[in-house]
Every structure is written in C-alpha cells, then in structure tokens.
Design a protein around this motif. Structure first.
Motif, mmCIF file in Angstrom:
data_model
loop_
_atom_site.group_PDB
_atom_site.id
_atom_site.type_symbol
_atom_site.label_atom_id
_atom_site.label_comp_id
_atom_site.label_asym_id
_atom_site.label_seq_id
_atom_site.Cartn_x
_atom_site.Cartn_y
_atom_site.Cartn_z
ATOM 1 N N ARG A 63 0.615 42.251 4.339
ATOM 2 C CA ARG A 63 0.276 43.007 3.137
ATOM 3 C C ARG A 63 1.425 43.001 2.139
ATOM 4 N NH1 ARG A 63 -2.402 47.626 6.909
ATOM 5 N NH2 ARG A 63 -0.835 46.722 8.269
ATOM 6 N N THR A 64 2.633 43.229 2.641
ATOM 7 C CA THR A 64 3.820 43.176 1.781
ATOM 8 C C THR A 64 4.047 41.759 1.277
ATOM 9 O OG1 THR A 64 4.813 45.007 3.009
ATOM 10 C CG2 THR A 64 6.285 43.663 1.664
ATOM 11 N N GLY A 65 3.842 40.779 2.156
ATOM 12 C CA GLY A 65 4.016 39.381 1.765
ATOM 13 C C GLY A 65 3.054 38.957 0.679
ATOM 14 N N PHE A 66 1.801 39.407 0.771
ATOM 15 C CA PHE A 66 0.808 39.067 -0.240
ATOM 16 C C PHE A 66 1.170 39.676 -1.589
ATOM 17 C CE2 PHE A 66 -3.447 37.093 0.515
ATOM 18 C CZ PHE A 66 -3.116 36.417 1.680
ATOM 19 N N LEU A 67 1.494 40.969 -1.592
ATOM 20 C CA LEU A 67 1.813 41.624 -2.858
ATOM 21 C C LEU A 67 3.070 41.009 -3.477
ATOM 22 C CD1 LEU A 67 1.264 43.775 -4.970
ATOM 23 C CD2 LEU A 67 2.559 45.403 -3.574
ATOM 24 N N SER A 68 4.079 40.724 -2.669
ATOM 25 C CA SER A 68 5.298 40.105 -3.189
ATOM 26 C C SER A 68 5.009 38.720 -3.753
ATOM 27 C CB SER A 68 6.352 40.012 -2.079
ATOM 28 O OG SER A 68 6.710 41.290 -1.614
ATOM 29 N N PHE A 69 4.154 37.969 -3.090
ATOM 30 C CA PHE A 69 3.743 36.651 -3.564
ATOM 31 C C PHE A 69 3.110 36.756 -4.953
ATOM 32 C CE2 PHE A 69 0.567 33.264 -3.964
ATOM 33 C CZ PHE A 69 1.254 32.138 -3.543
ATOM 34 N N LEU A 70 2.243 37.736 -5.140
ATOM 35 C CA LEU A 70 1.577 37.910 -6.433
ATOM 36 C C LEU A 70 2.571 38.340 -7.515
ATOM 37 C CD1 LEU A 70 -1.694 39.733 -5.268
ATOM 38 C CD2 LEU A 70 -1.455 37.335 -5.961
ATOM 39 N N LEU A 71 3.457 39.265 -7.178
ATOM 40 C CA LEU A 71 4.426 39.757 -8.149
ATOM 41 C C LEU A 71 5.397 38.654 -8.564
ATOM 42 C CD1 LEU A 71 5.310 43.239 -6.569
ATOM 43 C CD2 LEU A 71 3.812 42.807 -8.539
ATOM 44 N N GLU A 72 5.888 37.902 -7.589
ATOM 45 C CA GLU A 72 6.830 36.826 -7.907
ATOM 46 C C GLU A 72 6.151 35.705 -8.677
ATOM 47 O OE1 GLU A 72 9.670 37.619 -3.986
ATOM 48 O OE2 GLU A 72 8.192 36.002 -3.962
ATOM 49 N N GLY A 73 4.904 35.424 -8.342
ATOM 50 C CA GLY A 73 4.158 34.420 -9.101
ATOM 51 C C GLY A 73 3.984 34.844 -10.551
ATOM 52 N N LEU A 74 3.716 36.118 -10.761
ATOM 53 C CA LEU A 74 3.562 36.653 -12.111
ATOM 54 C C LEU A 74 4.864 36.522 -12.901
ATOM 55 C CD1 LEU A 74 1.593 38.168 -14.034
ATOM 56 C CD2 LEU A 74 2.507 40.299 -13.094
ATOM 57 N N LEU A 75 5.986 36.566 -12.204
ATOM 58 C CA LEU A 75 7.291 36.453 -12.865
ATOM 59 C C LEU A 75 7.687 35.005 -13.136
ATOM 60 C CD1 LEU A 75 9.222 39.200 -10.868
ATOM 61 C CD2 LEU A 75 8.457 39.334 -13.249
ATOM 62 N N GLU A 91 -4.759 28.373 -8.466
ATOM 63 C CA GLU A 91 -4.750 27.114 -9.216
ATOM 64 C C GLU A 91 -5.980 26.930 -10.103
ATOM 65 O OE1 GLU A 91 -2.584 25.179 -10.083
ATOM 66 O OE2 GLU A 91 -1.600 24.026 -8.531
ATOM 67 N N ILE A 92 -7.091 27.571 -9.769
ATOM 68 C CA ILE A 92 -8.296 27.396 -10.593
ATOM 69 C C ILE A 92 -8.340 28.391 -11.755
ATOM 70 C CG2 ILE A 92 -9.570 26.536 -8.588
ATOM 71 C CD1 ILE A 92 -11.050 29.209 -8.500
ATOM 72 N N MET A 93 -7.355 29.273 -11.854
ATOM 73 C CA MET A 93 -7.302 30.210 -12.972
ATOM 74 C C MET A 93 -6.949 29.472 -14.265
ATOM 75 S SD MET A 93 -7.892 33.342 -11.756
ATOM 76 C CE MET A 93 -9.093 32.614 -10.620
ATOM 77 N N ASP A 94 -7.273 30.079 -15.404
ATOM 78 C CA ASP A 94 -6.922 29.505 -16.692
ATOM 79 C C ASP A 94 -5.410 29.512 -16.880
ATOM 80 O OD1 ASP A 94 -9.587 29.149 -17.351
ATOM 81 O OD2 ASP A 94 -9.749 31.115 -18.334
ATOM 82 N N GLY A 95 -4.915 28.515 -17.600
ATOM 83 C CA GLY A 95 -3.494 28.473 -17.902
ATOM 84 C C GLY A 95 -2.899 27.106 -17.659
ATOM 85 N N VAL A 96 -1.775 26.845 -18.342
ATOM 86 C CA VAL A 96 -1.102 25.558 -18.201
ATOM 87 C C VAL A 96 -0.096 25.600 -17.065
ATOM 88 C CG1 VAL A 96 0.391 23.872 -19.357
ATOM 89 C CG2 VAL A 96 -1.394 25.060 -20.658
ATOM 90 N N THR A 97 0.762 26.611 -17.072
ATOM 91 C CA THR A 97 1.789 26.736 -16.037
ATOM 92 C C THR A 97 1.289 27.619 -14.900
ATOM 93 O OG1 THR A 97 2.818 28.709 -16.990
ATOM 94 C CG2 THR A 97 3.553 26.556 -17.826
ATOM 95 N N LEU A 98 2.026 27.587 -13.787
ATOM 96 C CA LEU A 98 1.675 28.436 -12.647
ATOM 97 C C LEU A 98 1.774 29.907 -13.039
ATOM 98 C CD1 LEU A 98 0.899 28.659 -9.669
ATOM 99 C CD2 LEU A 98 3.331 28.501 -9.083
ATOM 100 N N ARG A 99 2.785 30.248 -13.824
ATOM 101 C CA ARG A 99 2.918 31.629 -14.277
ATOM 102 C C ARG A 99 1.722 32.046 -15.121
ATOM 103 N NH1 ARG A 99 7.368 34.521 -18.245
ATOM 104 N NH2 ARG A 99 5.951 33.734 -19.819
ATOM 105 N N LYS A 101 -1.271 30.989 -14.818
ATOM 106 C CA LYS A 101 -2.421 31.157 -13.929
ATOM 107 C C LYS A 101 -2.349 32.497 -13.194
ATOM 108 C CE LYS A 101 -3.060 26.160 -13.294
ATOM 109 N NZ LYS A 101 -4.430 26.063 -13.811
ATOM 110 N N PHE A 102 -1.144 32.881 -12.749
ATOM 111 C CA PHE A 102 -0.987 34.206 -12.146
ATOM 112 C C PHE A 102 -1.291 35.292 -13.174
ATOM 113 C CE2 PHE A 102 1.351 32.179 -8.635
ATOM 114 C CZ PHE A 102 0.974 32.982 -7.565
ATOM 115 N N ASN A 103 -0.868 35.066 -14.410
ATOM 116 C CA ASN A 103 -1.135 36.029 -15.488
ATOM 117 C C ASN A 103 -2.638 36.207 -15.662
ATOM 118 O OD1 ASN A 103 0.774 37.108 -18.091
ATOM 119 N ND2 ASN A 103 -1.429 37.131 -18.383
ATOM 120 N N ALA A 104 -3.368 35.095 -15.654
ATOM 121 C CA ALA A 104 -4.828 35.157 -15.802
ATOM 122 C C ALA A 104 -5.464 35.904 -14.640
ATOM 123 C CB ALA A 104 -5.394 33.738 -15.901
ATOM 124 N N PHE A 105 -4.933 35.713 -13.441
ATOM 125 C CA PHE A 105 -5.468 36.435 -12.283
ATOM 126 C C PHE A 105 -5.256 37.933 -12.435
ATOM 127 C CE2 PHE A 105 -4.669 38.315 -8.054
ATOM 128 C CZ PHE A 105 -5.923 38.138 -7.493
#
Length: 306
Positions: free
Chosen positions: A150-162, A197-205, A207-211
């Motif tokens: 659970r902590t790993g998932f949330l950290s993954f999302l937060l770091e991806g957003l950054l 990866e299927i989210m809208d956006g050019v960069t990985l960041r 795509k996380f933003n779109a999610f």
C-alpha cells in the motif's frame, strides 16, 4: 538467477529508527526528468510503528526530530493498531484546523485498484491530506504495515507525479525488499505502469498528471502546489553508495570481521567490541535466530564487498 551488486546513484536516506523497525526512508533525493530532485524532509515512508512493528519512545523522538508532524495510516481494519496514531496526532477537524492524522482504511495495492472507484477515492483523500499538511509546513509519515504494498503503491504514484523516471520508480519500490526480505511484487507495479502509459500526455509525468486529474479527481492547483513543495533544482552531487542488506551487528557503521567476532561474542553471552548489538542486523538470513548460519552469510557478504 543473476547475482551482483546493486548501487544507488545519488544520496538517498534510510532512517534507522530502532532494531525492530526496519524499513523507514525519506522520499527525498530522487531525480526527475526536468533536472529537479525531490526535497528531503517532506515525505517519509515506512512500516507501522505501533502494530506489527513497535518503535520505542526514542525511535518516535528520532522521527519527530526529522520534522514529521503528520501521519497517513494506510492500514486496513484487520491490521493491528489500525486507525491509531503512533505519534499521538489527531484526526479532529471540528475546529476548522487541518488534521495531522488520517486513517485511510485499506489503501490501494493492486493493479485492479487503478480502475476501482473506491480506491481511486481513497487515493484522492490521501493526496489531499498530504497536500494540506505540506501547505502547513508539516512533514508527512505515510505507512501501512510493512511499508511495502500500500505504501509502495502510493509512493509510486506520488513520485511519478513529480517526474521520477520509470527506472527509479521501480528501484524505490524494490528497496523495500532489502529490509523485510519479502517476495518482490514488481509485476504488480509493471501492470500499473502499463495502465499509466495509456493516459494522455507526452512525458511520463504528463501521464501521471492525467491519471491524478481524470481518475483520482485531484485538482490541478493542488498538484502544482505539491510539486512546488516537493521539488528543488537538482544538486550536481552524485555519490555511488553500495546498498548492504544487513550485517552491521555491532552498530559501528561498517560491515567487517569485527561483526563476525561480535556475533560470536553475543552467542557466548560476552560483551561486544562496541558495547552495542543490533539483533536485526545480525539476523542476516531472516530466520529470527542468531547462529552459525548468520556467520556464514556475513563471511560471504564481506568477500563479495571486496
């Protein structure tokens, strides 16, 4: 199976709370794609401190000394001490103040949760809690039980957003398995990444933003504030630090022959060279016993380091 040494590029902070709490670290230090890095002292991730793992009073004081003044509890109702702050923080907001404790009641930890409205809503509330406390200048401690799924998932999302790269996202997720020696669940993270990866956006960041905006329903203004609080220009400092699982039995910050001698001393009831002994570090094979098997392991470890 391949064998070798693992190295982390740059400075990352793992916090030694006490011998019974093995997996606490700062999210700070990871680089982003736009030449920024995550600030230290903003978000810490780890295990519980008052349930399966018990932090002594001095350990809690260490974490308070790092500036932690808000706690995000991701445990479920069936976990020990769920919904109870190890720091004594309050979830009360009746007087209009921002709560310093939030119990999420079983945060997301599976790829299927990425499309489940219940877990998306939980992530939205967790993110809002983090942003609200960062806005107040409070460092946040996020945890489940082992600080893994659970902590790993949330950290993954937060770091991806950054804007952290996929490679470093996986590295941070996998670092947990050096602490609790559990079976890796990286395949789950790979499935999550496929969905991002299927989210809208050019960069990985992007795509996380779109999610976050389209699925979690986070506000863009909160995302912008989160980034401004969490990011700073990247330091040119680049240090190669070997990651060692365990072995520093005598707590002298080194893994060497002295640890072998002190494990033997401990087994014979004698004083160690430093007067200290860390049972968690000495139990290298993770069988909850300190014996000849651990000595054999540490001898092999020292040979590999040379």
């Amino acid at each position: 199976m391949q064998q070798g040494k693992i190295y982390a590029s740059g400075k990352l902070r793992q916090i030694k709370v006490c011998s019974k709490v093995p997996n606490v670290r700062d999210l700070g230090g990871w680089k982003t794609a736009d030449n920024m890095q995550i600030r230290y002292g903003k978000i810490f991730r780890g295990t519980d401190l008052n349930g399966t793992y018990i932090a002594i009073e001095e350990g809690i004081d260490i974490l308070r000394g790092l500036g932690i003044s808000a706690e995000l509890d991701l445990r479920a109702d069936y976990n020990k001490a769920h919904g109870v702050s190890a720091f004594g923080f309050s979830s009360d907001s009746s007087d209009g103040t921002i709560p310093t404790f939030y119990y999420s009641s079983d945060s997301g930890q599976l790829p299927s949760h990425m499309t489940d409205s219940i877990f998306l809503s939980k992530w939205q509330l967790e993110f809002q809690f983090i942003v609200n406390n960062l806005r107040q200048g409070r460092a946040v401690y996020e945890h489940c039980v082992h600080g893994k799924d659970r902590t790993g998932f949330l950290s993954f999302l937060l770091e991806g957003l950054l804007g952290v790269s996929y490679s470093d996202l996986v590295k941070d997720y996998e670092l947990t398995f050096f602490c609790n020696r559990a079976k890796s669940t990286k395949d789950s993270i790979d499935k999550v990444f496929d969905y991002i990866e299927i989210m809208d956006g050019v960069t990985l960041r992007d795509k996380f933003n779109a999610f976050f905006v389209n699925k979690i329903k986070a506000k863009q203004e909160d995302i912008d504030l989160f980034r401004s609080e969490m990011l700073e220009p990247s330091s040119s400092l680049n240090i190669i630090i070997p990651i060692i699982e365990k072995g520093n039995a005598n707590d002298d910050e080194e893994v060497d022959e002295k640890d072998i001698v002190d494990i033997v001393n401990y087994m014979m009831g004698k004083q160690t060279s430093t007067g200290k002994f860390d049972e968690n570090e000495a139990d290298i094979n993770g069988d909850n016993m300190i014996n000849i098997a651990d000595i054999i392991k540490i001898v092999k470890k020292i040979k590999q380091m040379r």
